[in-house]
Design an enzyme around this catalytic site. Structure first.
Site, mmCIF file in Angstrom:
data_model
loop_
_atom_site.group_PDB
_atom_site.id
_atom_site.type_symbol
_atom_site.label_atom_id
_atom_site.label_comp_id
_atom_site.label_asym_id
_atom_site.label_seq_id
_atom_site.Cartn_x
_atom_site.Cartn_y
_atom_site.Cartn_z
ATOM 1 N N SER A 1 0.697 -1.548 -0.218
ATOM 2 C CA SER A 1 -0.125 0.244 -0.431
ATOM 3 C C SER A 1 0.918 1.501 -0.011
ATOM 4 O O SER A 1 1.626 1.119 0.780
ATOM 5 C CB SER A 1 -0.681 -0.119 1.060
ATOM 6 O OG SER A 1 -1.519 1.041 0.767
ATOM 7 N N TYR B 1 -1.888 -0.437 10.383
ATOM 8 C CA TYR B 1 -2.119 -0.836 8.789
ATOM 9 C C TYR B 1 -0.880 -0.260 7.919
ATOM 10 O O TYR B 1 -0.328 -1.003 6.743
ATOM 11 C CB TYR B 1 -3.644 0.096 8.412
ATOM 12 C CG TYR B 1 -3.487 -0.670 6.555
ATOM 13 C CD1 TYR B 1 -3.854 -1.462 5.706
ATOM 14 C CD2 TYR B 1 -3.014 0.128 5.400
ATOM 15 C CE1 TYR B 1 -4.135 -1.615 4.649
ATOM 16 C CE2 TYR B 1 -2.925 0.334 4.249
ATOM 17 C CZ TYR B 1 -4.129 -0.601 3.881
ATOM 18 O OH TYR B 1 -4.216 -0.991 2.331
#
Length: 253
Positions: A144, A157
């Protein structure tokens, strides 16, 4: 969206794709199947996984599993090898996202994000490596942009995806003298269940939140699938240890 599919690019090849019940995982599973691969589709949501299997036809087999469990990771790889006789491509796609202030993040939330996003990637790779090495296979990890730049309300995350990026590089270097390749794709906002259902803290700072969006909006899962298929194919035979951003210029800007 019109897709360009390279027919037969994965003829005779086998793949294991996690997160295959929806979003990027489903798009990648169907893309590989259309290009000739046999795919073991893995997801914790058996109902959505069965939908993917039906869409993929005979080329796709469903294997419900919680990849945060190392034993489940080993069992998924074994099931793929048993079903198809080998493994050529591992797609670590499954991921979850929790949006919260760092001080409000619970231990259970932290462990769950790490378990799915990072631990699952590693234990699947560890179990898959002996099989991938036999046939010059490859791993494509979905990371990501949160693993590359600071993103607010996303500490667990971001940590997990930064770990995925470093795992990608470490494995690529460790196996440079073999035919194995390991790469990663780092999307930003993509039109998936996560984007549709994430709820941010009610006192979100909008100035900080602007760092999470771009001028061009969301990408589509099929765009990630197209890049995945290229990286997993023989056309990318000289690419290993790379991290490809797919984020509408967000990381660069």
């Amino acid at each position: 969206m019109t897709e360009h599919t390279v027919t037969g690019r994965f003829d005779g090849r086998t793949a294991l794709v996690t997160g295959a019940g929806s979003g990027m995982g489903r798009a990648i599973t169907l893309r590989l199947a259309r290009e000739g691969a046999r795919v073991l589709a893995v997801d914790i949501d058996a109902e959505r996984l069965d939908e993917t299997r039906k869409l993929g036809g005979d080329a796709v087999s469903a294997h419900p599993a919680d990849i945060s469990d190392p034993d489940a990771c080993r069992a998924a790889v074994a099931a793929c090898v048993d079903a198809f006789g080998g493994l050529d491509v591992l797609g670590n796609v499954a991921g979850i996202y929790v949006a919260t202030h760092a001080t409000d993040l619970t231990l259970a939330q932290y462990r769950r994000v790490m378990g799915v996003n990072l631990d699952g990637c590693f234990f699947l790779a560890q179990a898959a490596l002996p099989h991938l090495l036999r046939g010059s296979g490859n791993i494509v990890n979905i990371a990501s942009n949160a693993g590359l730049q600071g993103i607010p309300y996303s500490v667990a995350y971001a940590m997990s995806k930064g770990g995925v990026i470093q795992m990608t590089r470490a494995l690529a270097v460790e196996y440079l003298k073999t035919g194995l390749r390991v790469n990663a794709i780092a999307p930003a906002g993509t039109n998936t269940n996560i984007a549709a259902t994430t709820r941010f803290p009610p006192d979100l700072d909008r100035d900080l939140a602007r760092r999470m969006g771009g001028l061009r909006g969301l990408a589509e899962p099929e765009e990630v699938a197209a890049l995945f298929a290229f990286l997993a194919s023989a056309e990318a035979k000289s690419i290993t240890g790379a991290v490809y951003t797919l984020d509408n210029g967000l990381t660069a800007s």
